[in-house]
Design a protein around this motif. Structure first.
Motif, PDB file in Angstrom:
ATOM      1  N   VAL A   1      -2.015   6.274  -8.275  1.00  0.00           N
ATOM      2  CA  VAL A   1      -1.519   7.211  -7.256  1.00  0.00           C
ATOM      3  C   VAL A   1      -0.109   7.670  -7.607  1.00  0.00           C
ATOM      4  CG1 VAL A   1      -0.763   7.419  -4.853  1.00  0.00           C
ATOM      5  CG2 VAL A   1      -2.985   6.413  -5.372  1.00  0.00           C
ATOM      6  N   ASN A   2       0.748   6.732  -7.977  1.00  0.00           N
ATOM      7  CA  ASN A   2       2.131   7.093  -8.301  1.00  0.00           C
ATOM      8  C   ASN A   2       2.224   7.930  -9.567  1.00  0.00           C
ATOM      9  OD1 ASN A   2       4.235   5.946  -6.378  1.00  0.00           O
ATOM     10  ND2 ASN A   2       2.810   4.239  -6.603  1.00  0.00           N
TER      11      ASN A   2
ATOM     12  N   TRP B   1       1.136  11.335  -8.438  1.00  0.00           N
ATOM     13  CA  TRP B   1       2.127  11.914  -7.531  1.00  0.00           C
ATOM     14  C   TRP B   1       3.327  12.470  -8.299  1.00  0.00           C
ATOM     15  CZ3 TRP B   1       1.452  12.580  -2.381  1.00  0.00           C
ATOM     16  CH2 TRP B   1       2.559  12.954  -1.626  1.00  0.00           C
TER      17      TRP B   1
ATOM     18  N   ALA C   1      -6.560   0.588   5.208  1.00  0.00           N
ATOM     19  CA  ALA C   1      -5.859   1.868   5.094  1.00  0.00           C
ATOM     20  C   ALA C   1      -4.818   2.015   6.204  1.00  0.00           C
ATOM     21  CB  ALA C   1      -6.852   3.027   5.127  1.00  0.00           C
TER      22      ALA C   1
ATOM     23  N   LEU D   1      -0.912   2.418   5.702  1.00  0.00           N
ATOM     24  CA  LEU D   1      -0.220   3.577   6.267  1.00  0.00           C
ATOM     25  C   LEU D   1       0.971   3.137   7.119  1.00  0.00           C
ATOM     26  CD1 LEU D   1      -0.094   6.665   6.846  1.00  0.00           C
ATOM     27  CD2 LEU D   1      -1.657   6.223   8.761  1.00  0.00           C
TER      28      LEU D   1
ATOM     29  N   GLY E   1       6.534  10.127   0.346  1.00  0.00           N
ATOM     30  CA  GLY E   1       5.175  10.661   0.396  1.00  0.00           C
ATOM     31  C   GLY E   1       4.271   9.901  -0.568  1.00  0.00           C
ATOM     32  N   GLY E   2       4.774   9.685  -1.777  1.00  0.00           N
ATOM     33  CA  GLY E   2       4.022   8.912  -2.760  1.00  0.00           C
ATOM     34  C   GLY E   2       3.824   7.473  -2.312  1.00  0.00           C
TER      35      GLY E   2
ATOM     36  N   ILE F   1       3.694   6.339   0.787  1.00  0.00           N
ATOM     37  CA  ILE F   1       2.743   6.302   1.903  1.00  0.00           C
ATOM     38  C   ILE F   1       1.311   6.451   1.398  1.00  0.00           C
ATOM     39  CG2 ILE F   1       1.968   7.555   3.967  1.00  0.00           C
ATOM     40  CD1 ILE F   1       5.026   8.156   4.451  1.00  0.00           C
ATOM     41  N   VAL F   2       1.081   7.410   0.513  1.00  0.00           N
ATOM     42  CA  VAL F   2      -0.267   7.605  -0.035  1.00  0.00           C
ATOM     43  C   VAL F   2      -0.689   6.375  -0.837  1.00  0.00           C
ATOM     44  CG1 VAL F   2      -1.660   8.996  -1.628  1.00  0.00           C
ATOM     45  CG2 VAL F   2      -0.108  10.120  -0.022  1.00  0.00           C
ATOM     46  N   SER F   3       0.213   5.854  -1.647  1.00  0.00           N
ATOM     47  CA  SER F   3      -0.081   4.681  -2.472  1.00  0.00           C
ATOM     48  C   SER F   3      -0.408   3.466  -1.616  1.00  0.00           C
ATOM     49  CB  SER F   3       1.117   4.390  -3.380  1.00  0.00           C
ATOM     50  OG  SER F   3       0.901   3.218  -4.125  1.00  0.00           O
TER      51      SER F   3
ATOM     52  N   THR G   1      -1.384   3.347   1.491  1.00  0.00           N
ATOM     53  CA  THR G   1      -2.627   3.579   2.249  1.00  0.00           C
ATOM     54  C   THR G   1      -3.832   3.321   1.351  1.00  0.00           C
ATOM     55  OG1 THR G   1      -1.511   5.192   3.657  1.00  0.00           O
ATOM     56  CG2 THR G   1      -3.907   5.269   3.611  1.00  0.00           C
ATOM     57  N   ALA G   2      -3.804   3.844   0.123  1.00  0.00           N
ATOM     58  CA  ALA G   2      -4.918   3.629  -0.819  1.00  0.00           C
ATOM     59  C   ALA G   2      -5.018   2.153  -1.206  1.00  0.00           C
ATOM     60  CB  ALA G   2      -4.710   4.497  -2.062  1.00  0.00           C
TER      61      ALA G   2
END
Length: 138
Positions: A13-14, A17, A87, A91, A121-122, A124-126, A128-129
């Motif tokens: 993810v990172n 991103w 998740a 989050l 942002g990265g 949070i997405v990371s 969560t995944a």
């Protein structure tokens, strides 16, 4: 196994991103940087130490997120851990801990809200995944 897969998930993810087609160009400009090749913390062009330390941090995040997910699952009505719960925990950790704790750092360092928004942002997405992966393996 879940911690290993979550760590790899966070790394992927990172990498996406902050890829050249992702947010890296905007983040680099927001930092006020104009040099084309990023350098590591010791000023060389080798990124090996940076990736090694980032991977170590992701392993730590995976372990702590797994422990947090276990605690969260123990307080649910069914006691079950799921992808969705993972998740949500990821989050919450991303927004409630990673994003909120780094805001002051970015503002006091003069880097501003734009740098902060791209970076967290990265995160949070990371997270969560990674939480979803840990929920899947639980």
């Amino acid at each position: 196994l879940g911690i290993a897969v979550a760590t790899v998930t966070g790394l992927v993810v990172n990498l996406a991103w902050f890829s050249p087609r992702g947010f890296f160009p905007a983040w680099w400009r927001a930092l006020g940087r104009t040099d084309p090749v990023p350098t590591s913390s010791d000023g060389t062009s080798s990124m090996v130490p940076t990736f090694a330390m980032t991977t170590a941090a992701l392993i730590t995040q995976s372990i702590v997120l797994a422990l947090t997910l276990e605690l969260a699952a123990g307080t649910t009505i069914t006691g079950a851990t799921s992808v969705g719960l993972g998740a949500i925990v990821g989050l919450v950790a991303g927004v409630g801990i990673a994003a909120s704790s780094s805001l002051g750092h970015r503002l006091f360092s003069g880097q501003g809200v734009r740098v902060w928004a791209i970076e967290v942002g990265g995160d949070i997405v990371s997270l969560t995944a990674m939480g979803a992966v840990l929920g899947l393996f639980a």
